[in-house]
Design a protein around this motif. Sequence first.
Motif, short mmCIF file in Angstrom:
data_model
loop_
_atom_site.label_atom_id
_atom_site.label_comp_id
_atom_site.label_asym_id
_atom_site.label_seq_id
_atom_site.Cartn_x
_atom_site.Cartn_y
_atom_site.Cartn_z
N ASP A 176 38.11 49.46 49.61
CA ASP A 176 38.54 50.76 49.57
C ASP A 176 39.79 52.17 50.47
OD1 ASP A 176 36.07 50.87 48.61
OD2 ASP A 176 34.68 52.20 50.16
N ILE A 177 40.57 51.50 51.08
CA ILE A 177 41.41 51.90 51.73
C ILE A 177 42.86 51.55 51.73
CG2 ILE A 177 42.49 51.70 54.08
CD1 ILE A 177 40.62 51.89 55.37
N GLN A 178 43.57 49.72 51.23
CA GLN A 178 43.96 48.71 50.63
C GLN A 178 44.76 50.24 49.42
OE1 GLN A 178 46.12 47.69 51.93
NE2 GLN A 178 44.70 45.48 52.85
N PRO A 179 44.53 50.67 48.30
CA PRO A 179 44.45 50.87 46.97
C PRO A 179 45.39 53.08 47.36
CG PRO A 179 42.40 51.44 46.66
CD PRO A 179 42.94 50.57 48.09
N ILE A 180 44.66 53.17 48.19
CA ILE A 180 45.31 54.48 48.90
C ILE A 180 46.60 54.58 49.83
CG2 ILE A 180 44.66 56.64 49.93
CD1 ILE A 180 42.00 55.92 50.09
#
Length: 314
Positions: free
Chosen positions: A115-119
């Motif tokens: 969830d964090i990586q693309p942000i």
Amino acid sequence: MNAAYRQLYLFQQLLSDHLLVKQQLADQFGVDPRAIQRDFHQLKTFIADQHLPYQLRYRRKLGGYQLVAHADSISKPLILTIVKILLASRALTQAEMATTINGLLRLVPQRDQRDIQPIISNERLYYQPVHHGQPLLQRIWELSQLIPRQMAITINYHNRHHVVEDRTILPQAVIFSEYYFYLVAYTPRYQAVRYYRIDRISDYHRSPEKITRNRAQRVEEGHLRHYLQYMQPGDQVALQFEFFGIIEAALDRFPTAKVLKRYPDGHVLIEAETIDTGAQMWLLSQGPLVKVVAPASLVAKIQASLRASLDRYH
């Protein structure tokens, strides 16, 4: 395959964010489902005994077991926020920033990492560190360890004129400010506290010189942050200035600030205890949004600096 190996396998799968279904595991290992149930019971006991930040829960709707992080454990919003602050700091080299972010991400389950990586992916791609290019993590740790031991050291320091000098100092604090990490240290040469950019310290060694500071004379990082601007040494003053911009911007810049008066047109009179040199740099950056009222010595310095700036354009 014994029960201990099987339980290790289950725990590794749970840490990797897998949903574990009892019957599927029983078929995989060729054991009775009751053996798998005992494995889950052992894992629950182990997690509780070791005070791990997880709970093993049965997901009825999914038909299997998963690890769930405690409410007060490290969460993905917290990791995301820390990573965002780190990237904005620009303080670490590319390699150290990558290592730091990857380490932080591993503190949360893989589903949260996904969830964090693309942000953060775009900011990571275009991350631009400051220009000194010096690895800092180990040096920050080493220097921080000297502070509680009150150990004097001699540093090889590259000053702003690119001249290398040996300076004997007593480390007092490590502080981050405006893109750089600083070592705050008492310097006998000046009989005062000075600030040294850690990236400019090329080497250091223990000094035979004995430098002592009693408890009242030692620097406290939290207290220092209330008065210091831009890591500039100077004199502590009672600053008063009229401010015509967004009030919160001034109050946040000076932690000791308070509004003394509000005027009909919306501007305010602010008072703050601060160090004059760093405060002057910020006040000048505000242009016509600020008018310094006191002390008179700082008013004179501001006026002289503004005249010098205008002379540049003549």
